[in-house]
Design an enzyme around this catalytic site. Sequence first.
Site, PDB file in Angstrom:
ATOM      1  N   GLU A 509       0.850  -1.193   0.000  1.00  0.00           N
ATOM      2  CA  GLU A 509       0.000   0.000   0.000  1.00  0.00           C
ATOM      3  C   GLU A 509       0.889   1.247   0.000  1.00  0.00           C
ATOM      4  OE1 GLU A 509      -2.166  -0.868   3.597  1.00  0.00           O
ATOM      5  OE2 GLU A 509      -2.686  -2.837   2.783  1.00  0.00           O
ATOM      6  N   GLU A 540      -3.969  -6.913   3.057  1.00  0.00           N
ATOM      7  CA  GLU A 540      -2.709  -7.440   3.570  1.00  0.00           C
ATOM      8  C   GLU A 540      -2.509  -8.929   3.267  1.00  0.00           C
ATOM      9  OE1 GLU A 540      -4.676  -5.341   5.176  1.00  0.00           O
ATOM     10  OE2 GLU A 540      -3.387  -3.586   5.308  1.00  0.00           O
ATOM     11  N   GLN A 562       1.952  -1.991   5.692  1.00  0.00           N
ATOM     12  CA  GLN A 562       2.209  -0.586   6.011  1.00  0.00           C
ATOM     13  C   GLN A 562       2.648  -0.344   7.461  1.00  0.00           C
ATOM     14  OE1 GLN A 562      -0.843   2.673   5.107  1.00  0.00           O
ATOM     15  NE2 GLN A 562       0.610   2.671   3.427  1.00  0.00           N
ATOM     16  N   ASP A 565       0.793  -2.909  12.985  1.00  0.00           N
ATOM     17  CA  ASP A 565      -0.562  -3.070  13.538  1.00  0.00           C
ATOM     18  C   ASP A 565      -1.509  -3.736  12.543  1.00  0.00           C
ATOM     19  OD1 ASP A 565       0.750  -0.382  14.582  1.00  0.00           O
ATOM     20  OD2 ASP A 565      -0.492  -1.211  16.181  1.00  0.00           O
ATOM     21  N   HIS A 607      -1.325   2.529  16.098  1.00  0.00           N
ATOM     22  CA  HIS A 607      -0.092   3.001  15.476  1.00  0.00           C
ATOM     23  C   HIS A 607       1.067   2.932  16.465  1.00  0.00           C
ATOM     24  CE1 HIS A 607      -3.245   4.602  12.907  1.00  0.00           C
ATOM     25  NE2 HIS A 607      -2.358   4.559  11.940  1.00  0.00           N
TER      26      HIS A 607
END
Length: 818
Positions: A509, A540, A562, A565, A607
């Site tokens: 991504e 994913e 990315q 998490d 995050h």
Amino acid sequence: MLLQKTEMQELELKSVLDQPDQSEISYDDFKQLVLSDYKIAVESRQASLLGRKEALTGRAKFGIFGDGKEVAQLAMAKAFKKGDWRAGYYRDQTFAFATGISTVTEFFAQLYAHPDVNQEPSSAGRQMNSHFATRSINEDGSWKNLVEMKNSSADISTTGGQMARLIGLAWASKLYRENKDLADMGSFSVNGNEVAFGTIGNGSTSEGIFFEVINAAGVMQVPMAVSVWDDGYAISVPSKYQTTKEDISEILKGFQRDGTAEGFEIFKVPGWDYPGLCETYEKAVNFCRTEHVPVLIHVTELTQPQGHSTSGSHERYKSKDRLKWEQEYDCLRKMRLWMIDSAISTAEELDELEDQAKKYVRDCQRKALSNLQQEIEAERNRIVGFIQALVPVSAFGKQIEELVNQVNNAPELGRKDIVSTVRKVLLLTAGENISARKTLLELYQQETDENIARYDSHQFSKTPESPLYVPVQHPLYNENSKLIDGREILNACFNANFIRDPRIIAFGEDVGAIGDVNQGFAGLQEKFGALRVTDTGIRESTIIGQGIGLALRGLRPIAEIQYIDYLPYAMNVLIDDLTTMSYRTFGGQIAPVIVRTRGHRLEGIWHSGSPMGMIVNALRGMHICVPRNMTQAAGMYNTLLRGNEPALVIECLNGYRLKEKLPANAGDFTVPLGKAEIIKEGTDLTIISYGSTLRLVQQAATELDKMGISVEIIDPQTLYPFDLDRLCTASVKKTNKLLVVDEDVPGGASAYILQQVVEKQNVYYYLDSQPRTLTAKDHRPPYGSDGDYFSKPSVDDMIETVYEMMGESKPEQFPKIY
Ligand SMILES: Cc1ncc(C[n+]2csc(CCOP(=O)(O)OP(=O)(O)O)c2C)c(N)n1
Ligand SMILES: [Mg+2]
């Protein structure tokens, strides 16, 4: 006598034949071809019937078979060419027999779990039956010529689990066709002509991964031919619980391509209609191969004559009417009737063929069983000889004799019975100093080595190509070495590797146009093109699947997730498929995917993740790299891109804009896997930490120095493998105190590290206080820096914990703070 051809048969002949120039085939040849297909299908059915008996009588542990799905697979096999790939599931034995991917004897060898790879080439006895795989890799780690083979990627048992890798297998064809820099990889592809064939059960199309793959294939326009074997059930659960409108091709109609938009070609055909199936597969796969358009073939009205598997009977959940219908529409019965009706054969001829098939399958089954039994009996006889030598000389002679009798008369003798007997004898005689025991012990040690090779090997390749053998090259700096942002170090590393090796492809991504969210690939798409640095959708599981498929076909993917998490969205593919690839094929297939991600402490619940315990425990079978900065990360990529094993690299999310010195050899210096480093020397206490938290540990150590506490800091750099040179032990030997600082939950990665250091490295010999862990809280951190402070280990927490530990032995020097 040549049979009279009708017009209809002429038409059918055209689609049934798998010949470049069909007009040259005589009707007799046609007849032989159909008969030979029917023979394969009947043999396959016999293998299912006999296989089930073997499981029910206990000679095999479990059985799952492809009965009721034979005829469609004959048609699929006709469309399957050398160089093509399959990613399928446990119903595909007929296809495997028809393509030569497996033989009936090998099928039974797998049913009996024969651990000899020559007898059971799919998995060397590791996988339950009907889990197929071809062998792409030679023993020395070199690749076979895959375009000369019909290839099957290794099956897994999870429903739908085959789908993620399927898209990667198909994507590789597209890359091989369109990226001219790959032109000299002739043993992997011929102009990207290879089709990736998928098979999936109707029930399994309910899995999210199925829809993720279908959408991705439509977007990517890759040569993927998915067959749905629709028998109306998923074990006991009928289609009305599985699929909207109970019809997968109906609901996928929106994916059908039309004059204006790209998409799929979708076909629907009954699974008992041999000529219809042959025609459909020829047409569908032709689209797929020539135009690189994905196709879906929904094969309906399939049956399951023996029910789902050997673990239960389908009479429990299918109505009488359904069972009757299944008999009537049994694809073998229908094919037989068609052959007789259209005068391709006669009932007598087919009866004879069926008798021969039965006999052939019985012979194969006996051969597979006796191959294993003879091997184990010979081993038993040899070992019992050595055990018997103890009878006259041991005080436990009588008990030993009894154990020998037991193993000689074991009803279903297995290797475990033999080894267990040896171990019992060695335990009984543990205190006896007799030479017969010493000989037995030596024999046991040899046997153990052989059993490690049989049952415990190939999780990693261990070939000369292993990243563990990549030579160490240190980073080179000179007076001109610039201090630049960490992300630019990575950029320089990727740039150099892309120039060095055209097989390297990076995707994920936001990886393409903007060069990833933290700019590691910035500018590289412009430089190397969108075939090498590519954006993907937000999906994913299939990003990892793309990586696995490419890697199986000789490319070197860097698959980006990315943030860490979001790794859980891909965990099933990593756990079930990627990390077991080498192990479950006994090294026959490898998938050196490098999964690149970033994480550790930042801001907010999604995050700031560092679920390293989950990762290191779930992903045995890939290297887990936790670089403390971007230079170390680049060195790890340089190592991994020169090795042939999968790995996960977790970059520190908060480190991209920190300044680091650019090595002159940014694309060549290597950081070895499994080598810990001492970040700061000290004498009072050892702290093991890694990743983002390490920087805070360094700050704490500076403060502690001022307080007269000298901390030694060790960065293991890779959690798996972990500190192969036992630097942690050497350090604790000096400091006698151990603290693991980790931002995962309590009992997460810190527990793993303690197990490695305290148990595996035996560090407890040198400890003079309890080894401790300092971790995050049991929950994720609230948003913002205060959330981080109160949830993850802070510099204050570190200072206080070390201070407390010092106070245990020196309470006067370090009085209690609270
Ligand atoms: C992820 C996962 N969930 C559940 C199972 C258990 N399971 C094995 S086979 C099966 C039914 C599959 O049905 P379908 O896809 O229609 O294939 P069929 O067996 O009918 O050919 C189930 C639920 C599994 N193996 N994997
Ligand atoms: Mg089904």
